[in-house]
Scaffold this motif. Structure first.
Motif, mmCIF file in Angstrom:
data_model
loop_
_atom_site.group_PDB
_atom_site.id
_atom_site.type_symbol
_atom_site.label_atom_id
_atom_site.label_comp_id
_atom_site.label_asym_id
_atom_site.label_seq_id
_atom_site.Cartn_x
_atom_site.Cartn_y
_atom_site.Cartn_z
ATOM 1 N N TYR A 32 -9.111 32.501 -31.129
ATOM 2 C CA TYR A 32 -9.999 32.111 -30.038
ATOM 3 C C TYR A 32 -9.239 31.666 -28.790
ATOM 4 N N ASP A 55 -10.441 37.505 -21.733
ATOM 5 C CA ASP A 55 -10.679 37.995 -23.084
ATOM 6 C C ASP A 55 -10.340 36.857 -24.038
ATOM 7 N N PRO A 59 -18.124 32.763 -32.487
ATOM 8 C CA PRO A 59 -17.573 33.663 -33.507
ATOM 9 C C PRO A 59 -18.645 34.586 -34.088
ATOM 10 N N PRO A 73 -18.196 41.193 -34.259
ATOM 11 C CA PRO A 73 -17.152 40.721 -33.348
ATOM 12 C C PRO A 73 -17.526 39.391 -32.687
ATOM 13 N N THR A 74 -16.514 38.685 -32.232
ATOM 14 C CA THR A 74 -16.715 37.445 -31.488
ATOM 15 C C THR A 74 -17.416 37.765 -30.180
ATOM 16 N N SER A 75 -18.377 36.916 -29.806
ATOM 17 C CA SER A 75 -19.130 37.092 -28.567
ATOM 18 C C SER A 75 -18.534 36.193 -27.488
ATOM 19 N N SER A 104 -9.027 35.987 -28.163
ATOM 20 C CA SER A 104 -8.470 36.473 -29.420
ATOM 21 C C SER A 104 -9.507 36.319 -30.534
ATOM 22 N N GLU A 105 -9.709 37.366 -31.314
ATOM 23 C CA GLU A 105 -10.662 37.331 -32.427
ATOM 24 C C GLU A 105 -10.239 36.338 -33.511
ATOM 25 N N SER A 106 -8.938 36.180 -33.715
ATOM 26 C CA SER A 106 -8.475 35.333 -34.821
ATOM 27 C C SER A 106 -8.246 33.881 -34.425
#
Length: 173
Positions: free
Chosen positions: A91, A85, A64, A70-72, A87-89
């Motif tokens: 995972y 890919d 995170p 941004p998430t790596s 999801s940022e929220s």
């Protein structure tokens, strides 16, 4: 001394249940060349340190972002480069342009900052042939085992059959 041992056993039992290690993999079925999502549910009071996604070997490591970053995601398996890919929220892991080789077991190991335990979630992905005439035949490896589930997509039918390991079978409708 006896109370300490009972407390330790109870703690270990709860840790195993929390990790998800004793659960059957979630079944995920998707069409060849389509996309899928492996969803994660992380308790709201927990903070994620990192997530390791694997399938046969490490697929990707997710970290995170800190304070607005941004998430790596570092893709470790070359088979998935350019096709995954996160999801940022939540995972959750997304895989695009599925291939026959994508079928199999997947696992997410979530390392938490706020706990010494990790969360483990398993998935079993079955990639099937789409109902188009130009699609390739189903791989034989997906039909091996003590049971098989046959999907007739164009007729909206679903049939299941089981047999002992030493037997062969035929099935039709």
């Amino acid at each position: 001394m006896g109370a300490f041992l009972w407390s330790l056993l109870l703690l270990l039992r709860e840790a195993k249940g929390f990790s998800g290690d004793d659960e059957d993999p979630e079944e995920v079925v998707a069409a060849l060349q389509e996309s899928i999502s492996f969803s994660l549910e992380i308790p709201p009071n927990e903070e994620v340190e990192s997530i390791t996604w694997s399938s046969q070997k490490n697929l990707a490591i997710v970290v995170p972002g800190k304070e607005g970053q941004p998430t790596s995601i570092k893709v470790m398996d070359p088979r998935f480069r350019g096709r995954v890919d996160v999801s940022e929220s939540s995972y959750s892991l997304y895989i695009n342009n599925l291939t026959w080789e994508d079928s199999g077991l997947y696992e997410a190991k979530v390392n938490l900052k706020t706990s010494q335990f990790s969360i483990t979630k398993s998935y079993n992905l079955l990639v099937y042939r789409s109902a188009t005439p130009s699609a390739a035949p189903a791989p034989v490896s997906s039909l091996l085992g003590p049971s098989v589930q046959i999907l007739a997509l164009q007729r909206n039918l679903q049939r299941s059959a089981s047999w002992p390991r030493a037997c062969s079978f035929s099935y039709s409708w």
